[in-house]
Enzyme design. Structure first.
Site, PDB file in Angstrom:
ATOM      1  N   CYS A  59      -0.318   3.776   2.089  1.00 21.58           N
ATOM      2  CA  CYS A  59      -0.184   3.733   3.789  1.00 21.58           C
ATOM      3  C   CYS A  59       1.186   4.547   4.031  1.00 21.58           C
ATOM      4  CB  CYS A  59      -0.171   2.940   4.453  1.00 21.58           C
ATOM      5  SG  CYS A  59      -1.667   1.808   3.014  1.00 21.58           S
ATOM      6  N   ASP A  60       2.252   4.065   3.168  1.00 23.53           N
ATOM      7  CA  ASP A  60       3.597   3.469   3.569  1.00 23.53           C
ATOM      8  C   ASP A  60       4.457   4.143   2.597  1.00 23.53           C
ATOM      9  OD1 ASP A  60       2.831   2.412   5.247  1.00 23.53           O
ATOM     10  OD2 ASP A  60       2.996   0.117   4.012  1.00 23.53           O
TER      11      ASP A  60
ATOM     12  N   CYS B 168       0.328  -0.923   0.161  1.00 23.69           N
ATOM     13  CA  CYS B 168      -0.277   0.283   0.352  1.00 23.69           C
ATOM     14  C   CYS B 168       0.731   1.389   0.027  1.00 23.69           C
ATOM     15  CB  CYS B 168      -0.484   0.216   0.915  1.00 23.69           C
ATOM     16  SG  CYS B 168      -2.099   1.610   0.830  1.00 23.69           S
TER      17      CYS B 168
END
Ligand code: NAP
Length: 308
Positions: free
Chosen positions: A135-136, A132
């Site tokens: 997200c990261d 993701c």
């Protein structure tokens, strides 16, 4: 006994549905899947969930969700749902050796990011390996990252990553992308992005207790030559699959297996069955949007119960 609501899945959608259903005195029963807490449990720091200005670890966030739902009477059962029968009412659900009856069901079984299937990938997930970018990506400022895949997800992840990373290499197993032209153009015209064609990731090197991912072994599928590349991050952009197999005989699914909901609601094609989170969302796929749709499902179920 006939339950008012059974919720299947304990990611942000299911646990938020449980919280709202609990507070509405619906005594929700909630079943965990093979990955209790859902996809957030395979990320490390979550920095985009509002209310946690310093960020929070994915598993810890899901633990808080669970405690909050339990505080209002949600009964969390650590069993997998093996079978459902929605052909008559009350609906029937089987988990382990037990049969449960319920007036409404909220399905929050999510989607699973497809993985390459390497042992090292599982071990390094959250330690340099991610499925993701939204997200990261932030953790890869000025770092060198690789993205696997040739579809729209991989293009989108690669372009997004260029806002942070110093260089982004797309690793694709064929010599052409399947992504839409516009997404390909966007990726290929970006100076920070290059492509390794006809290439497969066959192994990852690194130790999760010593800084995580260090390098990836890439095989040229034509020459069968392997080469080690030093990288800081590896993002998998090879698609997701919805966890909807149990429901396919009872609900309308789209061609990829996602549950179809009535726009602006959590209502499925069967009255009394609601869906929330990634099982019905291929676009946003965020913890906060999943939680929001879990809230919608609990409210929709409550309204339905009042109407019968
Ligand atoms: P996808 O279109 O199925 O593409 C998956 C890609 O990963 C393919 O290029 C595939 O290679 C590769 N792949 C699959 N398994 C692999 C493996 N084991 N090892 C190496 N490579 C592997 O999935 P997606 O990109 O997630 O897109 C899903 C849907 O969402 C699509 O309809 C897409 O248009 C849509 N979407 C749209 C947007 C947007 O418009 N902003 C963004 C994201 C997704 P092959 O090509 O060789 O099969």
């Amino acid at each position: 006994m006939v339950h008012k609501v059974i919720i299947i899945g304990t990611g942000p959608a299911g646990l938020t549905a449980a919280l709202y259903a609990g507070r509405a005195n619906m005594s929700p029963v909630i079943f965990e899947g093979p990955q209790p807490g859902g996809q957030l449990t395979i990320t490390t720091d979550v920095e985009n969930y509002p209310g946690f200005p310093e960020g929070i670890m994915g598993p810890e966030l899901m633990d808080l969700f669970r405690k909050q739902a339990q505080r209002f009477g949600a009964d969390t059962i650590s069993l997998m749902v093996d079978k459902v029968d929605f052909s008559s009412r009350p609906f029937k659900i089987w988990a382990g050796d037990n049969e449960y009856k319920t007036d409404t069901v909220i399905i929050s079984t999510g989607a699973s990011a497809k993985l390459l299937g390497l042992e090292s990938e599982k071990r390094l997930m959250g330690y340099g390996v991610s499925a993701c970018a939204t997200c990261d990506a932030f953790f890869f400022k000025d770092k060198k990252v690789f993205v696997v895949g040739g579809g729209d997800s991989a293009m989108e992840e690669a372009v997004f990553l260029t806002k942070f990373a110093s260089s982004v290499t797309i690793v694709h197993r064929r010599n052409e992308f399947r992504a839409s032209k516009i997404m390909q153009d966007r990726a290929l015209s970006n100076d920070k992005i290059d492509v390794l064609w006809n290439s497969e990731v066959i192994d990852l090197i690194g130790d999760e207790s010593k800084g995580g991912l260090e390098s990836v072994i890439i095989r040229d599928v034509k020459t069968k030559q392997d080469k080690e590349h030093q990288v800081d991050g590896l993002f998998l952009g090879i698609g997701h699959s919805p966890n909807s197999k149990l429901f396919k005989d009872y609900l309308d699914l789209d061609e990829k297996g996602y549950i179809i909901t009535e726009p602006g609601t959590s209502k499925t094609s069967l009255e009394g069955v609601f869906a929330s989170g990634d099982i019905q969302d291929q676009k946003y796929m965020q913890a906060i949007t999943a939680a929001g749709s879990g809230c919608m499902a609990a409210i929709d179920a409550e309204h339905y119960l009042e109407s019968i």
